[in-house]
Design a protein around this motif. Structure first.
Motif, PDB file in Angstrom:
ATOM      1  N   PRO A 120      10.035  10.305  12.248  1.00  0.00           N
ATOM      2  CA  PRO A 120      10.454   8.958  12.657  1.00  0.00           C
ATOM      3  C   PRO A 120       9.351   8.306  13.500  1.00  0.00           C
ATOM      4  CG  PRO A 120      12.144  10.601  13.173  1.00  0.00           C
ATOM      5  CD  PRO A 120      10.931  11.359  12.765  1.00  0.00           C
ATOM      6  N   PRO A 121       9.254   6.956  13.502  1.00  0.00           N
ATOM      7  CA  PRO A 121       8.218   6.278  14.285  1.00  0.00           C
ATOM      8  C   PRO A 121       8.221   6.728  15.739  1.00  0.00           C
ATOM      9  CG  PRO A 121       9.461   4.716  12.968  1.00  0.00           C
ATOM     10  CD  PRO A 121      10.136   6.035  12.803  1.00  0.00           C
ATOM     11  N   THR A 122       7.022   6.848  16.316  1.00  0.00           N
ATOM     12  CA  THR A 122       6.939   7.320  17.707  1.00  0.00           C
ATOM     13  C   THR A 122       6.832   6.126  18.643  1.00  0.00           C
ATOM     14  OG1 THR A 122       4.534   7.356  17.679  1.00  0.00           O
ATOM     15  CG2 THR A 122       5.642   9.370  16.952  1.00  0.00           C
ATOM     16  N   ALA A 123       7.250   6.315  19.900  1.00  0.00           N
ATOM     17  CA  ALA A 123       7.227   5.219  20.871  1.00  0.00           C
ATOM     18  C   ALA A 123       5.799   4.754  21.128  1.00  0.00           C
ATOM     19  CB  ALA A 123       7.879   5.681  22.170  1.00  0.00           C
ATOM     20  N   GLU A 124       4.848   5.665  21.104  1.00  0.00           N
ATOM     21  CA  GLU A 124       3.460   5.258  21.413  1.00  0.00           C
ATOM     22  C   GLU A 124       2.718   4.719  20.191  1.00  0.00           C
ATOM     23  OE1 GLU A 124       3.011   9.714  20.624  1.00  0.00           O
ATOM     24  OE2 GLU A 124       4.519   8.303  21.307  1.00  0.00           O
ATOM     25  N   GLY A 125       3.428   4.629  19.044  1.00  0.00           N
ATOM     26  CA  GLY A 125       2.852   3.956  17.888  1.00  0.00           C
ATOM     27  C   GLY A 125       1.838   4.767  17.108  1.00  0.00           C
ATOM     28  N   ARG A 126       1.846   6.087  17.254  1.00  0.00           N
ATOM     29  CA  ARG A 126       0.943   6.938  16.471  1.00  0.00           C
ATOM     30  C   ARG A 126       1.298   6.800  14.986  1.00  0.00           C
ATOM     31  NH1 ARG A 126       1.093  12.360  15.511  1.00  0.00           N
ATOM     32  NH2 ARG A 126       3.118  12.530  16.528  1.00  0.00           N
ATOM     33  N   LEU A 127       0.303   6.921  14.117  1.00  0.00           N
ATOM     34  CA  LEU A 127       0.578   6.756  12.691  1.00  0.00           C
ATOM     35  C   LEU A 127       1.252   8.011  12.129  1.00  0.00           C
ATOM     36  CD1 LEU A 127       0.012   4.733  10.278  1.00  0.00           C
ATOM     37  CD2 LEU A 127      -1.774   6.344   9.633  1.00  0.00           C
ATOM     38  N   VAL A 128       2.539   7.878  11.813  1.00  0.00           N
ATOM     39  CA  VAL A 128       3.243   9.010  11.188  1.00  0.00           C
ATOM     40  C   VAL A 128       3.847   8.602   9.837  1.00  0.00           C
ATOM     41  CG1 VAL A 128       3.777  10.321  13.287  1.00  0.00           C
ATOM     42  CG2 VAL A 128       5.320   8.493  12.553  1.00  0.00           C
ATOM     43  N   GLY A 129       3.634   7.335   9.474  1.00  0.00           N
ATOM     44  CA  GLY A 129       4.162   6.871   8.194  1.00  0.00           C
ATOM     45  C   GLY A 129       3.160   5.954   7.515  1.00  0.00           C
ATOM     46  N   THR A 130       3.122   6.026   6.196  1.00  0.00           N
ATOM     47  CA  THR A 130       2.120   5.294   5.421  1.00  0.00           C
ATOM     48  C   THR A 130       2.773   4.666   4.195  1.00  0.00           C
ATOM     49  OG1 THR A 130       0.082   5.587   4.143  1.00  0.00           O
ATOM     50  CG2 THR A 130       1.492   7.507   4.282  1.00  0.00           C
ATOM     51  N   GLY A 131       2.297   3.492   3.820  1.00  0.00           N
ATOM     52  CA  GLY A 131       2.928   2.808   2.699  1.00  0.00           C
ATOM     53  C   GLY A 131       1.927   2.128   1.780  1.00  0.00           C
ATOM     54  N   LEU A 132       2.385   1.880   0.561  1.00  0.00           N
ATOM     55  CA  LEU A 132       1.567   1.143  -0.397  1.00  0.00           C
ATOM     56  C   LEU A 132       2.499   0.208  -1.162  1.00  0.00           C
ATOM     57  CD1 LEU A 132      -1.515   1.380  -1.192  1.00  0.00           C
ATOM     58  CD2 LEU A 132      -0.741   2.600  -3.219  1.00  0.00           C
ATOM     59  N   ALA A 133       2.165  -1.084  -1.130  1.00  0.00           N
ATOM     60  CA  ALA A 133       2.903  -2.053  -1.942  1.00  0.00           C
ATOM     61  C   ALA A 133       2.097  -2.239  -3.220  1.00  0.00           C
ATOM     62  CB  ALA A 133       3.011  -3.380  -1.198  1.00  0.00           C
ATOM     63  N   VAL A 134       2.703  -1.937  -4.354  1.00  0.00           N
ATOM     64  CA  VAL A 134       1.966  -2.101  -5.617  1.00  0.00           C
ATOM     65  C   VAL A 134       2.599  -3.253  -6.384  1.00  0.00           C
ATOM     66  CG1 VAL A 134       1.063  -0.976  -7.685  1.00  0.00           C
ATOM     67  CG2 VAL A 134       1.493   0.382  -5.626  1.00  0.00           C
ATOM     68  N   ILE A 135       1.789  -4.250  -6.661  1.00  0.00           N
ATOM     69  CA  ILE A 135       2.275  -5.423  -7.375  1.00  0.00           C
ATOM     70  C   ILE A 135       1.832  -5.306  -8.832  1.00  0.00           C
ATOM     71  CG2 ILE A 135       2.092  -7.957  -7.561  1.00  0.00           C
ATOM     72  CD1 ILE A 135       1.806  -6.246  -4.221  1.00  0.00           C
ATOM     73  N   ASN A 136       2.737  -5.571  -9.745  1.00  0.00           N
ATOM     74  CA  ASN A 136       2.535  -5.342 -11.179  1.00  0.00           C
ATOM     75  C   ASN A 136       2.161  -3.876 -11.452  1.00  0.00           C
ATOM     76  OD1 ASN A 136       2.965  -8.106 -11.702  1.00  0.00           O
ATOM     77  ND2 ASN A 136       0.817  -8.562 -11.273  1.00  0.00           N
ATOM     78  N   PRO A 137       2.973  -2.951 -10.960  1.00  0.00           N
ATOM     79  CA  PRO A 137       2.609  -1.528 -11.112  1.00  0.00           C
ATOM     80  C   PRO A 137       2.682  -1.089 -12.570  1.00  0.00           C
ATOM     81  CG  PRO A 137       4.872  -1.730 -10.328  1.00  0.00           C
ATOM     82  CD  PRO A 137       4.297  -3.126 -10.332  1.00  0.00           C
ATOM     83  N   PRO A 138       1.829  -0.142 -12.952  1.00  0.00           N
ATOM     84  CA  PRO A 138       2.003   0.479 -14.271  1.00  0.00           C
ATOM     85  C   PRO A 138       3.441   0.990 -14.385  1.00  0.00           C
ATOM     86  CG  PRO A 138       0.021   1.305 -13.191  1.00  0.00           C
ATOM     87  CD  PRO A 138       0.713   0.428 -12.197  1.00  0.00           C
ATOM     88  N   HIS A 139       4.023   0.896 -15.588  1.00  0.00           N
ATOM     89  CA  HIS A 139       5.470   1.185 -15.681  1.00  0.00           C
ATOM     90  C   HIS A 139       5.808   2.639 -15.352  1.00  0.00           C
ATOM     91  CE1 HIS A 139       4.252   2.386 -19.730  1.00  0.00           C
ATOM     92  NE2 HIS A 139       5.280   3.197 -19.674  1.00  0.00           N
ATOM     93  N   VAL A 140       4.833   3.552 -15.461  1.00  0.00           N
ATOM     94  CA  VAL A 140       5.135   4.974 -15.177  1.00  0.00           C
ATOM     95  C   VAL A 140       5.019   5.310 -13.691  1.00  0.00           C
ATOM     96  CG1 VAL A 140       4.468   5.882 -17.439  1.00  0.00           C
ATOM     97  CG2 VAL A 140       2.731   5.585 -15.656  1.00  0.00           C
ATOM     98  N   LEU A 141       4.506   4.385 -12.893  1.00  0.00           N
ATOM     99  CA  LEU A 141       4.163   4.746 -11.508  1.00  0.00           C
ATOM    100  C   LEU A 141       5.386   5.150 -10.669  1.00  0.00           C
ATOM    101  CD1 LEU A 141       1.722   5.060  -9.600  1.00  0.00           C
ATOM    102  CD2 LEU A 141       2.197   2.748  -8.775  1.00  0.00           C
ATOM    103  N   ALA A 142       6.490   4.414 -10.814  1.00  0.00           N
ATOM    104  CA  ALA A 142       7.678   4.724 -10.003  1.00  0.00           C
ATOM    105  C   ALA A 142       8.165   6.137 -10.323  1.00  0.00           C
ATOM    106  CB  ALA A 142       8.774   3.706 -10.273  1.00  0.00           C
ATOM    107  N   GLN A 143       8.186   6.425 -11.621  1.00  0.00           N
ATOM    108  CA  GLN A 143       8.634   7.751 -12.068  1.00  0.00           C
ATOM    109  C   GLN A 143       7.711   8.848 -11.504  1.00  0.00           C
ATOM    110  OE1 GLN A 143       8.971   7.136 -16.293  1.00  0.00           O
ATOM    111  NE2 GLN A 143       8.865   9.359 -16.583  1.00  0.00           N
ATOM    112  N   GLU A 144       6.417   8.615 -11.575  1.00  0.00           N
ATOM    113  CA  GLU A 144       5.467   9.620 -11.061  1.00  0.00           C
ATOM    114  C   GLU A 144       5.597   9.774  -9.545  1.00  0.00           C
ATOM    115  OE1 GLU A 144       2.070   9.181 -14.538  1.00  0.00           O
ATOM    116  OE2 GLU A 144       1.539   8.620 -12.496  1.00  0.00           O
ATOM    117  N   ALA A 145       5.781   8.633  -8.877  1.00  0.00           N
ATOM    118  CA  ALA A 145       5.904   8.676  -7.408  1.00  0.00           C
ATOM    119  C   ALA A 145       7.147   9.449  -6.994  1.00  0.00           C
ATOM    120  CB  ALA A 145       5.933   7.257  -6.850  1.00  0.00           C
TER     121      ALA A 145
END
Ligand SMILES: C[S@@+](CC[C@H](N)C(=O)[O-])C[C@H]1O[C@@H](n2cnc3c(N)ncnc32)[C@H](O)[C@@H]1O
Length: 279
Positions: A230-255
């Motif tokens: 869960p996010p930490t109070a001091e803001g250390r990076l513990v979570g990462t994200g990627l927004a993919v626009i027009n993703p290849p149709h197989v990407l969700a399944q692979e992810a």
């Protein structure tokens, strides 16, 4: 510009991002037609994980160092194969001779008919980028603000391509700047594939970012996230994200196969993966 990616190269966020980028590139290079790869915040291209910066944080140990050297089960072995091939030989600690950042990964996976544009604003990192990437007639390295490059270089002449936007998130308005720069580009080139990296620290800020994209009329958005804790109070990076626009149709399944596995390898019992079509 204080951020230096060399301190973080090969960490959990890099593994998440680079594995997903490898899957997008594998899919996009299945068609013979040439494509263009635009990296707006390229970094130095390749990283020495035995170097001073990486040794100071040792973040790579919880990232690329947590990926087993052998014995991956079949479907995962297939999904990881292109990225692992780009990594090359790894030592017993799981450390490659040089960790490929997004430019080196793209250079490895793209074909002779494709083109790469790599943008980096930090003068020292730009010089390092040019040096580590070597000579490649497909590639141009440009010392330019990544958001200006996004405006200037889309649509590409090939009309097929991947744009990677991976800013350091040093400034508080980075989400807004990235959304605005992306939307300006997307209006000029709505059919491009875009991968926008973001931290996962404050769910409200992330939701607002995706909300802005939807409100502007962007329809095909895949929200991919990996949180080790869960996010930490001091803001250390513990979570990462990627927004993919027009993703290849197989990407969700692979992810859906890749991300829970990454969560189990790189995180503890609280680690979570998220794969969501934003509608
Ligand atoms: C997260 S790192 C990039 C990592 C790289 N994409 C990878 O995956 O290997 C962000 C990079 O953006 C550079 N940078 C910061 N502000 C920039 C800007 N306005 N335009 C272009 N590059 C910038 C930083 O110097 C840093 O090298």
């Amino acid at each position: 510009m204080n951020y230096r990616h060399a301190f973080h190269a090969g960490n959990f966020a890099d593994v998440f991002k680079h594995l997903l980028l490898s899957r997008i590139l594998v899919y996009m290079t299945q068609k013979d037609a040439p494509m263009r790869y635009l990296d707006t915040h390229a970094g130095v291209g390749r990283y020495d994980l035995a170097g001073e910066e990486a040794q100071r944080t040792l973040e790579w140990r919880g990232g690329v160092g947590a990926i087993p050297l052998r014995g991956l089960p079949g479907p995962l072995a297939d999904l990881l194969a292109p990225w692992l091939a780009a990594l090359g030989e790894r030592d017993e600690q799981g450390r490659p001779a040089a960790y490929p950042g997004s430019p080196a990964l793209a250079q490895y996976l793209l074909r002779s008919q494709d083109k790469l544009i790599l943008c980096e604003l930090h003068p020292k990192d730009f010089r390092a980028l040019r040096e580590t990437m070597g000579r490649d007639r497909r590639m141009k390295c440009i010392e330019i603000d990544g958001y200006m490059a996004l405006k200037a270089y889309v649509p590409p002449p090939e009309r097929r391509g991947l744009v990677v936007v991976d800013p350091p998130f040093e400034s508080v308005d980075e989400f807004e700047r990235m959304a605005q720069a992306f939307l300006d580009a997307w209006r000029k080139w709505p059919t491009g594939v875009y991968a926008l990296w973001h931290p996962v620290k404050d769910e409200r800020a992330t939701d607002a970012f995706y909300g802005d994209l939807r409100a502007a009329g962007v329809e095909k958005i895949l929200r991919l996230e990996l949180s080790l804790a869960p996010p930490t109070a001091e803001g250390r990076l513990v979570g990462t994200g990627l927004a993919v626009i027009n993703p290849p149709h197989v990407l969700a399944q692979e992810a859906r196969v890749l991300l829970p596995w990454l969560a189990s390898r790189m995180g503890g019992p609280q680690a979570r993966a998220r794969v969501e079509d934003v509608a």
